[in-house]
Design a protein around this motif. Structure first.
Motif, mmCIF file in Angstrom:
data_model
loop_
_atom_site.group_PDB
_atom_site.id
_atom_site.type_symbol
_atom_site.label_atom_id
_atom_site.label_comp_id
_atom_site.label_asym_id
_atom_site.label_seq_id
_atom_site.Cartn_x
_atom_site.Cartn_y
_atom_site.Cartn_z
ATOM 1 N N PRO A 69 -4.585 0.586 -3.168
ATOM 2 C CA PRO A 69 -5.018 1.761 -2.408
ATOM 3 C C PRO A 69 -5.090 1.512 -0.896
ATOM 4 O O PRO A 69 -4.975 2.435 -0.099
ATOM 5 C CB PRO A 69 -6.404 2.069 -2.977
ATOM 6 N N ARG B 215 10.608 3.772 -2.411
ATOM 7 C CA ARG B 215 9.756 3.736 -3.600
ATOM 8 C C ARG B 215 8.354 4.276 -3.333
ATOM 9 O O ARG B 215 7.532 4.304 -4.239
ATOM 10 C CB ARG B 215 9.660 2.303 -4.136
ATOM 11 N N LEU C 82 3.508 -3.915 -6.710
ATOM 12 C CA LEU C 82 2.090 -3.722 -7.027
ATOM 13 C C LEU C 82 1.488 -2.893 -5.909
ATOM 14 O O LEU C 82 1.367 -3.365 -4.777
ATOM 15 C CB LEU C 82 1.364 -5.061 -7.151
ATOM 16 N N LYS C 83 1.151 -1.634 -6.241
ATOM 17 C CA LYS C 83 0.620 -0.720 -5.227
ATOM 18 C C LYS C 83 -0.902 -0.752 -5.234
ATOM 19 O O LYS C 83 -1.526 -0.510 -6.262
ATOM 20 C CB LYS C 83 1.129 0.700 -5.466
ATOM 21 N N PHE D 125 -4.334 -2.170 -10.899
ATOM 22 C CA PHE D 125 -3.591 -1.359 -9.935
ATOM 23 C C PHE D 125 -2.273 -0.908 -10.568
ATOM 24 O O PHE D 125 -2.067 -1.082 -11.767
ATOM 25 C CB PHE D 125 -3.352 -2.157 -8.645
ATOM 26 N N GLU D 126 -1.381 -0.376 -9.774
ATOM 27 C CA GLU D 126 -0.112 0.143 -10.280
ATOM 28 C C GLU D 126 0.980 -0.923 -10.172
ATOM 29 O O GLU D 126 1.564 -1.114 -9.114
ATOM 30 C CB GLU D 126 0.260 1.390 -9.460
ATOM 31 N N LEU D 127 1.228 -1.620 -11.294
ATOM 32 C CA LEU D 127 2.254 -2.660 -11.363
ATOM 33 C C LEU D 127 3.496 -2.054 -12.003
ATOM 34 O O LEU D 127 3.444 -1.541 -13.107
ATOM 35 C CB LEU D 127 1.761 -3.845 -12.195
ATOM 36 N N THR D 128 4.618 -2.110 -11.272
ATOM 37 C CA THR D 128 5.848 -1.457 -11.729
ATOM 38 C C THR D 128 7.029 -2.410 -11.656
ATOM 39 O O THR D 128 7.283 -2.994 -10.596
ATOM 40 C CB THR D 128 6.163 -0.249 -10.802
ATOM 41 N N TRP E 147 10.735 -3.108 -10.963
ATOM 42 C CA TRP E 147 11.695 -2.383 -10.131
ATOM 43 C C TRP E 147 13.102 -2.405 -10.704
ATOM 44 O O TRP E 147 14.017 -1.814 -10.136
ATOM 45 C CB TRP E 147 11.694 -2.942 -8.708
ATOM 46 N N THR F 299 0.849 -1.185 0.000
ATOM 47 C CA THR F 299 0.000 0.000 0.000
ATOM 48 C C THR F 299 0.891 1.244 0.000
ATOM 49 O O THR F 299 2.103 1.140 0.226
ATOM 50 C CB THR F 299 -0.898 0.029 1.250
ATOM 51 N N ALA F 300 0.289 2.398 -0.228
ATOM 52 C CA ALA F 300 1.047 3.657 -0.262
ATOM 53 C C ALA F 300 1.692 3.962 1.089
ATOM 54 O O ALA F 300 2.712 4.642 1.146
ATOM 55 C CB ALA F 300 0.135 4.806 -0.677
ATOM 56 N N GLU G 97 5.969 -9.085 -17.304
ATOM 57 C CA GLU G 97 4.767 -8.416 -16.794
ATOM 58 C C GLU G 97 3.556 -9.354 -16.844
ATOM 59 O O GLU G 97 2.766 -9.412 -15.898
ATOM 60 C CB GLU G 97 4.480 -7.140 -17.592
#
Length: 146
Positions: free
Chosen positions: A103, A145, A100-101, A65-68, A70, A16-17, A47
């Motif tokens: 909410p 991050r 994976l962020k 969601f936000e998959l990034t 690294w 989470t954030a 991915e």
């Protein structure tokens, strides 16, 4: 297809954030806690592997969601207990890290054959609980991050 796993995998740190991290306990090794991991299937991008593994292991849709990526890859020796899953002579795996962020901490639907339970923990406690050194190291990078 040989039936052997490809020695390329993803590690997806679901968080989470505010730095809470999802850990799941392996069914084949109770007491072994980890982030989502899994081997690449033939023809998949990394991915696509991350999205598939997150869906299979948690029921979450990573694409929502936000998959990034690294940009971290770790080559490590495969634990003896799991080497039979790979072609004869394969002793090392290359792991690619994604974040994976979400909410907020969300409930997950575990694959019962793969995992026993899950917990959302603050990142530092999650890193301490991981059995895999590369998994713990990735989680320790999370504050930078966020």
């Amino acid at each position: 297809m040989t039936g052997h796993k490809i020695p390329v995998s993803v590690l997806v740190v679901i968080h989470t954030a505010d730095g809470q991290v999802l850990l799941i306990e392996r069914a084949d090794a109770p007491g072994f806690w980890q982030s989502v991991t899994g081997s690449q299937d033939e023809g998949e991008t990394l991915e696509q592997t991350a999205i598939r593994e997150v869906r299979e292991e948690t029921g979450l849709d990573a694409a929502a969601f936000e998959l990034t990526p690294w940009g971290i890859e770790t080559r490590y020796e495969i634990y003896e207990r799991w080497r039979h899953r790979y072609a004869p002579g394969v002793t090392h795996n290359t792991e690619h890290v994604f974040g994976l962020k979400l909410p907020a901490p969300l409930p997950v639907q575990l694959a019962p054959r793969e995992h026993l339970r899950y917990e959302w923990l603050p990142w530092d406690l999650a890193a301490e609980r991981c059995f895999s050194p590369s998994n713990a190291a990735a989680i320790r990078l999370l504050p930078g991050r966020l």
